[in-house]
Structures are given as structure tokens and as C-alpha cells.
Design an enzyme around this catalytic site. Structure first.
Site, PDB file in Angstrom:
ATOM      1  N   LYS A  90       0.811  -1.234   0.000  1.00 26.07           N
ATOM      2  CA  LYS A  90       0.000   0.000   0.000  1.00 26.07           C
ATOM      3  C   LYS A  90       0.839   1.276   0.000  1.00 26.07           C
ATOM      4  O   LYS A  90       0.420   2.303  -0.517  1.00 26.07           O
ATOM      5  CB  LYS A  90      -0.959  -0.014   1.189  1.00 26.07           C
ATOM      6  CG  LYS A  90      -2.093  -1.013   0.995  1.00 26.07           C
ATOM      7  CD  LYS A  90      -3.283  -0.663   1.837  1.00 26.07           C
ATOM      8  CE  LYS A  90      -4.497  -1.500   1.454  1.00 26.07           C
ATOM      9  NZ  LYS A  90      -4.378  -2.916   1.862  1.00 26.07           N
ATOM     10  N   GLU A 112      -9.827   6.745   3.530  1.00 30.53           N
ATOM     11  CA  GLU A 112     -10.699   5.782   4.189  1.00 30.53           C
ATOM     12  C   GLU A 112      -9.852   4.571   4.537  1.00 30.53           C
ATOM     13  O   GLU A 112      -8.824   4.316   3.900  1.00 30.53           O
ATOM     14  CB  GLU A 112     -11.827   5.371   3.245  1.00 30.53           C
ATOM     15  CG  GLU A 112     -11.489   4.243   2.245  1.00 30.53           C
ATOM     16  CD  GLU A 112     -10.399   4.596   1.236  1.00 30.53           C
ATOM     17  OE1 GLU A 112     -10.257   5.787   0.920  1.00 30.53           O
ATOM     18  OE2 GLU A 112      -9.688   3.683   0.769  1.00 30.53           O
ATOM     19  N   SER A 378       1.476  -9.900  -0.870  1.00 32.02           N
ATOM     20  CA  SER A 378       1.157  -8.471  -0.767  1.00 32.02           C
ATOM     21  C   SER A 378       1.537  -7.854   0.572  1.00 32.02           C
ATOM     22  O   SER A 378       1.791  -6.656   0.661  1.00 32.02           O
ATOM     23  CB  SER A 378      -0.328  -8.251  -1.048  1.00 32.02           C
ATOM     24  OG  SER A 378      -1.122  -9.061  -0.208  1.00 32.02           O
TER      25      SER A 378
HETATM   26  C1  LIG Z   1      -5.223  -3.936   1.585  1.00 27.70           C
HETATM   27  C2  LIG Z   1      -4.515  -5.195   1.309  1.00 27.70           C
HETATM   28  C3  LIG Z   1      -4.888  -6.043   0.247  1.00 27.70           C
HETATM   29  C4  LIG Z   1      -6.086  -5.806  -0.614  1.00 27.70           C
HETATM   30  O1  LIG Z   1      -6.048  -4.654  -1.377  1.00 27.70           O
HETATM   31  P1  LIG Z   1      -5.768  -4.653  -2.944  1.00 27.70           P
HETATM   32  O2  LIG Z   1      -6.044  -3.248  -3.327  1.00 27.70           O
HETATM   33  O3  LIG Z   1      -6.713  -5.621  -3.571  1.00 27.70           O
HETATM   34  O4  LIG Z   1      -4.365  -5.056  -3.147  1.00 27.70           O
HETATM   35  C5  LIG Z   1      -4.124  -7.167  -0.007  1.00 27.70           C
HETATM   36  N1  LIG Z   1      -3.066  -7.486   0.761  1.00 27.70           N
HETATM   37  C6  LIG Z   1      -2.675  -6.713   1.800  1.00 27.70           C
HETATM   38  C7  LIG Z   1      -1.510  -7.121   2.602  1.00 27.70           C
HETATM   39  C8  LIG Z   1      -3.381  -5.547   2.114  1.00 27.70           C
HETATM   40  O5  LIG Z   1      -2.994  -4.790   3.146  1.00 27.70           O
END
Ligand SMILES: *Cc1c(COP(=O)(O)O)cnc(C)c1O
Length: 394
Positions: A90, A112, A378
Site C-alpha cells: 500500500k 478511508e 502483498s
Molecule cells: C489492503 C490489502 C490487500 C487488498 O487490497 P488490494 O487493493 O486488492 O491489493 C491485499 N493485501 C494486503 C496485505 C493488504 O494490506
């Protein structure tokens, strides 16, 4: 050329657009006009890439997961967004959007947040840039995600608990849009995923596209070719997936596999599997697939993972699914948790619950031994330890 990227009008096929209240038209139009010239300027590129390197810690490694590869019978690389500053992808987006906000002369930042991850990433860059930061968060989430609330406060942000609706992400987003309507001239709204009115989905996808840009170079080095057979990622709103696929989106050699949150099961009524339920509607300024009742009311989604617990999906991904360019696989809570434990034991990496959904899709694939797979982790699992530990106690 028929591309899967956004068109001039802000659409991905039939999805996208900018469906906003009258009072925001000017605001959104200003952003539509400003974002590309700024993003493409040498000055922005220089500052953005310097921060990605020295502050975020990029490039994130592309790691050949040998034991995971053996388990699934293909060559599997993990793109390690979990190693970024603040623990997920993010920050790539918030660093870029705050630089854009400054160049547009804005002083006040709103955001948000659901689980608090985007709120923390926004509060982080606001501290860095000395900007006022207001984060809207559903009251239920404020209670559930106490540590992230404390982090945001420590970083100097004001956290506003939202008491409307189910007091979760959807309601926090409504409140942020309301704030934006009240302060259109001095406020920049940093959206945390590839959702919202045009140009946000394209803006966020471009800022996350550093992920696939790095994959190209790293794969060339590791595997001797710059494209994989499969790209895999989890989808909430779609930003880490968009970043993972961006530079391969029109490359037919590369298959795209996305994991959405099945919750307790697609047909259980407790799910966030937006694509599987497949209803077109308008949510938070864009036309896409949304989870809604037959008369068009947005329904409350459910997933064990707060980051995937969203009743919509980005228009880019809706189009990829509708056109068959991406395969979208629902992964249920239990499958995600099992996959998180498996990665932990095979590779010594504790993934975020969101990322665990992408890992959970591996067992639903049929790979050939020569296939090269890149799967994006992610985020890291620190924030999810309580959920992991309590899961098998029930
Ligand atoms: C917020 C988040 C997501 C989901 O958000 P996307 O916009 O779909 O990437 C996925 N993995 C992690 C670790 C997150 O913090």
C-alpha cells in the site's frame, strides 16, 4: 489496439467511469487533467523513485521458493511486497499520491480505511511530508484494529470513527466522499485501491505498476526470460494485483490468476467473492461488479481477511474477468489459513491473510513442470497473528 488498460473516457470495457455527485465534478475533472502530466514529469519520477528506493526499501526481492515449488510442481517465485516499509504494497501508492497532492497545491489529506493498513500507509506519508491527515474508519473496525488506530494517532493523524451503516469500510468510504464534497478545493482524497471514480483506478494501478516493472528485470536475471507463464495475486479492490499484472496485461503469453475472498463459501451469504456472484452495479463512483441484493442494495461482505472484505472490485479487474483475460478463483477462509501455515512451514515466511488467499489458489491450479509462476505476497502476517493463533482453537 484493443487494450485491457483504461480508455480515454475512463472505462475498462463497460466498467469504470466517474459517477460522482455534482459538487465533486470539478474536483474529479481537475484530477483527471492533472494526474498524467504530473506522473510523467521528470521531477515527479525522480522524487517518487528516490522515495521508493530509500524510504520504502525497493526493489522488493523476487524470491525463488524452492520448497513451495516442489510442493506444487512448478517453478514458483514470490514477489516480496511484505518486506516494504509498513509491511505491504500500500505504501507504493500513498507515496505517489502524496507527491501528486503536493504538486496540485493541496494541504489537507483524507483517506478511508478498513483494517487500517491504508490508513497507516497514508498517515505515514503525511508525517513524512508534514501534511494534515484525517482518516475515516468504521467504528467496528476501530475496535477490531486497535493497534493500527494507535499507529495512525502516533503518526499524527486524526482518526474519525464512522457510526453509519455497518460501521465498516464501505461506510468509511461514504464518509470520506462526504468530507471531500465539503472541502473540494484544499483537500486531496488518497484512495487506497484501484477503485473509485476515474482516474483513481488508473492512478493507483500506475503507482503500483512498479511491482511488474521490477518483476520483468528480476525474472530476466533469475529465469533467463522476462515473462512468467502465470501471475497470481489476491484481490480486494485490486491494487496489488493491478501492480503485479500491469506490464503484462496485454501479453497473451502470461496467464493471470486472481484470488478473491470466498469467506465461508460463495453461496453461504458470508462471502466477499464479488466476481463469483457477478452483479453489475455502481459503487463508490465507478461501475463494476458489486455484491448487492436483487433491488440494488449493497450487501455486507464477509471475509476473515479485513483487506479483502469489500463488496466491490476495481473496474480493471471486472473487465479482465468479464473478457476471460483473468481467471478469478474464490478462496475460502479455511483454505487461506491453511495456505498461510503451509508457506510459513515450507519457506519461513508468515504472509498477510490477504496474501494467503493467493497462496490458497495454488492447490486449485494444474501446472506443468516447466511452468514459471510469480505470486505476489502483498503483505506480512504480523497484523494477523491473533487470527492465525485463534483459528484452530475454535
Ligand atoms: C489492503 C490489502 C490487500 C487488498 O487490497 P488490494 O487493493 O486488492 O491489493 C491485499 N493485501 C494486503 C496485505 C493488504 O494490506
Amino acid at each position: 489496439m484493443n487494450s485491457y488498460l483504461v480508455d480515454q473516457e475512463g472505462y475498462y470495457g463497460e466498467f469504470g467511469g466517474a459517477y460522482v455527485p455534482e459538487i465533486l465534478h470539478q474536483c474529479v475533472e481537475n484530477l483527471q487533467k492533472a494526474y498524467l502530466p504530473i506522473l510523467e514529469s521528470a521531477d515527479f519520477q525522480q522524487e517518487y523513485h528516490a522515495l521508493l528506493r530509500d524510504y520504502v526499501g525497493r526493489p522488493s526481492p523476487l524470491y525463488l521458493a524452492k520448497r513451495l515449488s516442489e510442493r506444487y510442481g512448478a517453478t514458483i517465485y514470490l514477489k516480496r511486497e511484505d518486506l516494504n516499509h509498513t509491511g505491504a504494497h500500500k505504501i507504493n501508492n500513498t507515496v505517489g499520491q502524496i507527491l501528486l497532492a503536493r504538486r496540485m497545491g493541496k494541504r489537507r489529506i483524507i483517506a478511508e480505511t478498513g483494517a487500517g493498513q491504508h490508513g497507516v500507509a497514508t498517515a505515514t506519508v503525511c508525517a513524512l511530508m508534514d501534511m494534515e491527515c484525517i482518516v475515516y474508519m468504521g467504528e467496528t473496525d476501530v475496535q477490531r484494529q486497535h493497534v493500527n488506530v494507535e499507529k495512525m494517532k502516533m503518526l499524527g493523524a486524526t482518526v474519525v470513527p464512522v457510526k453509519s451503516g455497518n460501521k465498516t469500510l464501505k461506510d468509511a468510504t461514504n464518509e470520506a466522499i462526504r468530507d471531500w464534497c465539503c472541502h473540494p478545493s484544499d483537500t486531496f482524497y488518497i484512495i487506497g485501491s484501484t477503485v473509485g471514480p476515474h482516474p483513481y483506478p488508473d492512478l493507483v494501478a500506475r503507482l503500483q505498476s512498479i511491482i511488474s516493472q521490477e518483476i520483468k528485470g528480476q525474472l530476466q536475471e533469475h529465469a533467463g526470460r522476462d515473462y512468467p507463464d502465470y501471475l497470481m495475486a489476491c484481490v480486494g479492490g485490486g491494487s496489488n494485483a493491478a501492480g503485479t499484472i500491469y506490464h503484462y496485461i496485454d501479453d497473451p503469453r502470461v496467464k493471470i490468476v486472481l484470488a478473491e475472498a470466498g469467506g465461508l463459501g460463495v453461496d453461504s451469504g458470508k462471502t466477499a467473492a464479488t466476481i463469483a456472484l457477478g452483479q453489475v452495479g455502481i459503487l463508490h463512483g465507478a461501475k463494476s461488479y458489486v455484491i448487492q441484493s436483487p433491488d440494488g442494495q449493497i450487501e455486507e461482505p464477509y471475509s476473515i481477511s479485513a483487506g479483502l472484505d469489500y463488496p466491490g472490485i476495481g473496474p480493471m479487474h471486472a473487465n479482465l474477468a468479464a473478457k476471460g483475460r483473468a481467471r478469478v478463483i474464490p478462496v475460502n477462509d479455511d483454505e487461506a489459513v491453511a495456505a498461510a501455515y503451509e508457506l510459513t512451514r515450507l519457506e519461513g515466511i508468515i504472509p498477510a491473510l490477504e496474501s494467503a488467499h493467493a497462496l490458497g489458489a495454488l492447490s486449485k491450479m494444474q501446472f506443468r513442470p516447466e511452468d514459471v509462476v510469480v505470486l505476489t505476497v502483498s503483505g506480512r502476517g504480523d497484523k494477523d497473528m491473533e487470527t492465525y493463533l485463534n483459528y484452530y482453537k475454535k
